[in-house]
Design an enzyme around this catalytic site. Structure first.
Site, PDB file in Angstrom:
ATOM      1  N   GLY A  98      -2.027  -9.405 -10.576  1.00 41.59           N
ATOM      2  CA  GLY A  98      -0.920  -9.672  -9.618  1.00 41.59           C
ATOM      3  C   GLY A  98      -1.265  -9.275  -8.187  1.00 41.59           C
ATOM      4  O   GLY A  98      -1.792  -8.148  -7.957  1.00 41.59           O
TER       5      GLY A  98
ATOM      6  N   CYS B 105       4.526 -15.376 -20.166  1.00 43.64           N
ATOM      7  CA  CYS B 105       5.081 -16.704 -19.098  1.00 43.64           C
ATOM      8  C   CYS B 105       6.614 -16.651 -19.030  1.00 43.64           C
ATOM      9  O   CYS B 105       7.286 -16.508 -20.003  1.00 43.64           O
ATOM     10  CB  CYS B 105       4.292 -17.884 -19.672  1.00 43.64           C
ATOM     11  SG  CYS B 105       5.205 -19.486 -18.695  1.00 43.64           S
TER      12      CYS B 105
END
Length: 324
Positions: free
Chosen positions: A213, A104
């Site tokens: 992704g 993150c």
């Protein structure tokens, strides 16, 4: 005894953990219309879970229903003692696995030495993983401890950082194919997944590799698996406004899409209304109300709404004038 990951057919497709998105209400809707092979919770602070007062509030983010299995609890933090406690708690709550967020890029998370900051501190990362394993064992159960990370901090660090993680014999490693510096501002480097898989094989590890992704749907995810050799794909942003994502289907028409949006709103009110701000639903409305005649006008009206009843009424009014 096999852990649940080893029982999954490959390739598998899993739901990304997203704060204020993949809560229990949305997961219930996703489970009904297109269940992934594995659910993830929103990520939860281990420091908060270890704090008596904060714990009560954070436990809301760890609620789940029986029909969500297998489900993995994702935690973050850099204090091994708190990670140990959080992992033990998640095990006792009946989760099928514990995942540690090491990717993150949020500044407030990194200030705690957690998230992507772990990429710069491998020894702390190792201590955290070991603490999580100890926490799981202290509960008398044996559930897998996995990691979600990025390919590097400022540059490609597959041969150092990813190698380091693979050498820790993780059962599962999810790799967001961007660096921390890149955030989500560039296309995910799926061409690098082959290198990660080759490294895993070269090290003789059994770690399952999940790519993350830019997968737009299941067809695209299957293509990415075929081209890269990874074991599965984690889908995140593609789920917005599309609980059908993992089924590969699409809503029959606008009416069905709006009906499910109302269902989602009612579940949010029912399960989280006492604890969370209704405004959280508005990011979902932006995604549900898109790509059809009159969408912009309806979306603007929904943004002004504060209750389920208002949402229902505005959708009913819209459908009278747009019956398709």
């Amino acid at each position: 005894m096999k852990n649940f990951w080893e029982k999954l057919n490959k390739p598998f497709f899993v739901l990304a953990p997203m704060a204020d998105v993949t809560d229990i209400a949305f997961r219930q809707v996703i489970g009904k219309y297109g269940k992934p092979d594995v659910f993830w919770t929103e990520f939860v602070s281990a420091d908060g879970l270890a704090h008596p007062k904060a714990r009560e509030k954070l436990l809301i983010d760890l609620r789940y229903e029986k029909n969500e299995h297998p489900i993995v609890a994702q935690i973050f933090g850099s204090n091994p003692d708190n990670i140990r406690y959080a992992a033990s708690l998640c095990t006792e709550l009946g989760f099928d696995g514990v995942d540690i967020n090491m990717g993150c890029p949020d500044r407030s998370v990194e200030k705690q030495g957690a998230g992507a900051c772990m990429i710069k501190n491998p020894e702390i990362a190792k201590a955290v993983i070991e603490a999580a394993r100890e926490g799981v064992k202290s509960s008398g159960k044996d559930i897998p401890v996995s990691v979600k990370t990025r390919i590097g901090y400022n540059k490609n660090e597959i041969n150092t950082w990813i190698r380091f993680l693979l050498e820790l014999d993780l059962p599962v490693l999810t790799v967001h194919l961007r660096t921390r510096k890149e955030m989500s501002l560039v296309p995910a480097h799926w061409e690098l997944m082959k290198d990660i898989v080759a490294l895993r094989d070269e090290l003789g590890k059994k770690t399952l590799i999940i790519g993350n992704g830019d997968a737009v749907d299941i067809k695209d995810a299957k293509k990415k698996v075929k081209e890269s050799g990874c074991d599965g794909v984690m889908l995140g942003r593609a789920i917005f406004g599309n609980p059908w994502l993992f089924s590969g289907k699409e809503p029959k028409n606008t009416k069905e899409k709006l009906k499910v949006m109302i269902e989602h709103t009612k579940l949010f009110e029912q399960k989280l209304g006492e604890h969370k701000n209704f405004a959280i639903m508005k990011k979902h409305y932006k995604a549900y109300v898109n790509g059809f005649d009159g969408a912009k006008e309806l979306r603007m009206r929904l943004m002004e709404s504060e209750t389920v009843e208002e949402i229902e009424q505005k959708v009913a009014d819209f459908l009278k004038n747009h019956p398709k």
